[in-house]
Design a protein around this motif. Structure first.
Motif, mmCIF file in Angstrom:
data_model
loop_
_atom_site.group_PDB
_atom_site.id
_atom_site.type_symbol
_atom_site.label_atom_id
_atom_site.label_comp_id
_atom_site.label_asym_id
_atom_site.label_seq_id
_atom_site.Cartn_x
_atom_site.Cartn_y
_atom_site.Cartn_z
ATOM 1 N N ARG A 1 33.521 46.008 32.095
ATOM 2 C CA ARG A 1 32.408 44.285 32.583
ATOM 3 C C ARG A 1 33.692 43.130 32.188
ATOM 4 N N ASP B 1 30.905 48.459 38.727
ATOM 5 C CA ASP B 1 29.708 49.069 37.261
ATOM 6 C C ASP B 1 30.446 50.426 37.438
ATOM 7 N N ASP C 1 31.198 50.622 28.948
ATOM 8 C CA ASP C 1 31.120 49.864 30.509
ATOM 9 C C ASP C 1 31.414 48.386 30.192
#
Length: 404
Positions: free
Chosen positions: A309, A328, A305
């Protein structure tokens, strides 16, 4: 291009575990994951020193291989929280698992019954239901997406009726990385008497799965996206559902007795595993599960993640880039560049030693909904590090220079 983006440091570095990626930035894990050495070793050992058939031989090697094969089934059951190993069916992959459900469980459906899917589904979760529709006269409903490219669960719930017999959706989109609230969908589906099937191909490598807590009725994933071998996949279904499903392939191993007049069938899971199984594939899958759980699924998710990002932030610094999916997104970033075909992006990046996916990602209805013929997709795995984001940025800058 705007100001440079600060890329956070990676939470860990597992590149040394993966011999195939030395000197290469591999950003196509959503298509298939690279294999750690421990999985390669498990496969090699199984073929080189341990190999024999299973469930048939009375000699010691066959018995030990059978024990190892069934231990792999136990390992998979533990991995996803199945009630018993008998709820685990080994198949060639998630595609075959969805087709099994469509052809076996779906054989009881009748004209007028409905199946509900979503706009973001992979072709493997669209075409089997269309084939079933063409045979039986069932109808297919499609839930739309929200503005940030998630399944619109309010709209999905509004489409449910007593005629809905099955909801079948992706846990994580292979294009957008959006995560569905499976527990909410399960509750809504069961309220109208429908079953829920979940395509977990993108979820299993990065999310802790508990099928009991999720409340679904079917769950499937493929081994090769979970750092295991190709040709092995898993269908989980509740024991009572499996017991009521007829066979879909005929052959050895799935029978109790055979005569020219009549055949009786073995109980699940053997009923659905006709022929000699992918023995070594199951052992390799078990080794892959050991590997990811040794690192920790929560830790893997945080790592991927963070990289996703950072990639989204980096891509936003290019004025020509359009991003898809929520902020997300689970380890997957899809994008397009004004005036540049995704295949050209992929080719230029490949020349710089960066591998991404370019195309419709087996999700043509989703591409139509997004208003593009294709996207470029960077997807992250255990082996990716912050330097990979830098190389991707350099490649996108080169694309920008070439195409102006």
């Amino acid at each position: 291009m705007n100001a440079p983006v600060t890329i956070p440091p990676v939470t860990f570095d597992r590149r040394a575990d993966f011999p195939a990626i030395a000197g290469w930035t591999y950003l196509d894990s959503a298509a298939t994951a690279q294999k750690p050495q421990v999985v390669i070793d498990a496969i090699t050992r199984a073929y080189a020193t341990d190999y024999a058939t299973v469930h048939r031989g009375v000699y010691a090697r066959s018995a030990s291989m059978t024990e190892a094969y069934e231990a792999a089934r136990v390992r998979v059951a533990q991995f996803i929280g199945a009630a018993t190993p008998e709820e685990i069916v080994f198949l060639r992959g998630a595609t075959e698992a969805i087709n099994l459900v469509a052809q076996s469980w779906g054989s009881r459906l009748q004209a007028g019954d409905r199946i509900l899917i979503s706009t973001l589904e992979h072709h493997s979760n669209i075409v089997p239901w269309q084939l079933l529709r063409d045979r039986t006269g069932i109808e297919i409903d499609v839930a739309p997406l929200t503005d940030d490219h998630r399944i619109d669960l309010d709209a999905l719930e509004a489409l449910l009726t007593p005629r809905t017999k099955l909801v079948s959706i992706a846990h994580v989109s292979n294009v957008l990385g959006s995560i569905a609230d499976i527990a909410r969908v399960a509750k809504a589906a069961h309220a109208v008497g429908a079953k829920l099937m979940v395509d977990g191909c993108q979820a299993a490598p990065r999310l802790a799965i508990d099928v009991q807590a999720l409340g679904c009725d079917f769950y499937t994933f493929s081994g090769h996206k979970l750092y295991g071998p190709t040709g092995i996949g898993v269908l989980w279904a509740r024991a009572d559902i499996l017991a009521d499903m007829p066979p879909w392939h005929g052959g050895g191993a799935m029978i109790e007795t055979v005569s020219f007049e009549r055949t009786t069938y073995a109980p699940p899971p053997a009923r659905f595993e006709a022929g000699t199984p992918h023995i070594v594939g199951a052992l390799g899958l078990a080794a892959a599960i050991d590997y990811v759980e040794g690192i920790g699924l929560d830790r893997i998710a945080r790592h991927e993640d963070a990289l996703a990002r950072a990639a989204r932030d980096m891509l936003r610094s290019f004025n020509s880039v359009r991003l898809f999916g929520p902020d997300d997104s689970a380890g997957i970033v899809s994008f397009a560049m004004d005036g540049v075909h995704p295949h050209d992006i992929g080719t230029i990046l490949d020349e710089a030693g960066v591998a991404i996916r370019a195309g419709h990602h087996c999700a043509q209805p989703l591409m139509a909904a997004l208003g593009v013929p294709a996207t470029a997709r960077a997807s992250f795995g255990i082996y990716n590090v912050d330097a990979d984001i830098g190389r991707l940025a350099d490649g996108i800058a080169k694309v920008t220079r070439i195409f102006g």
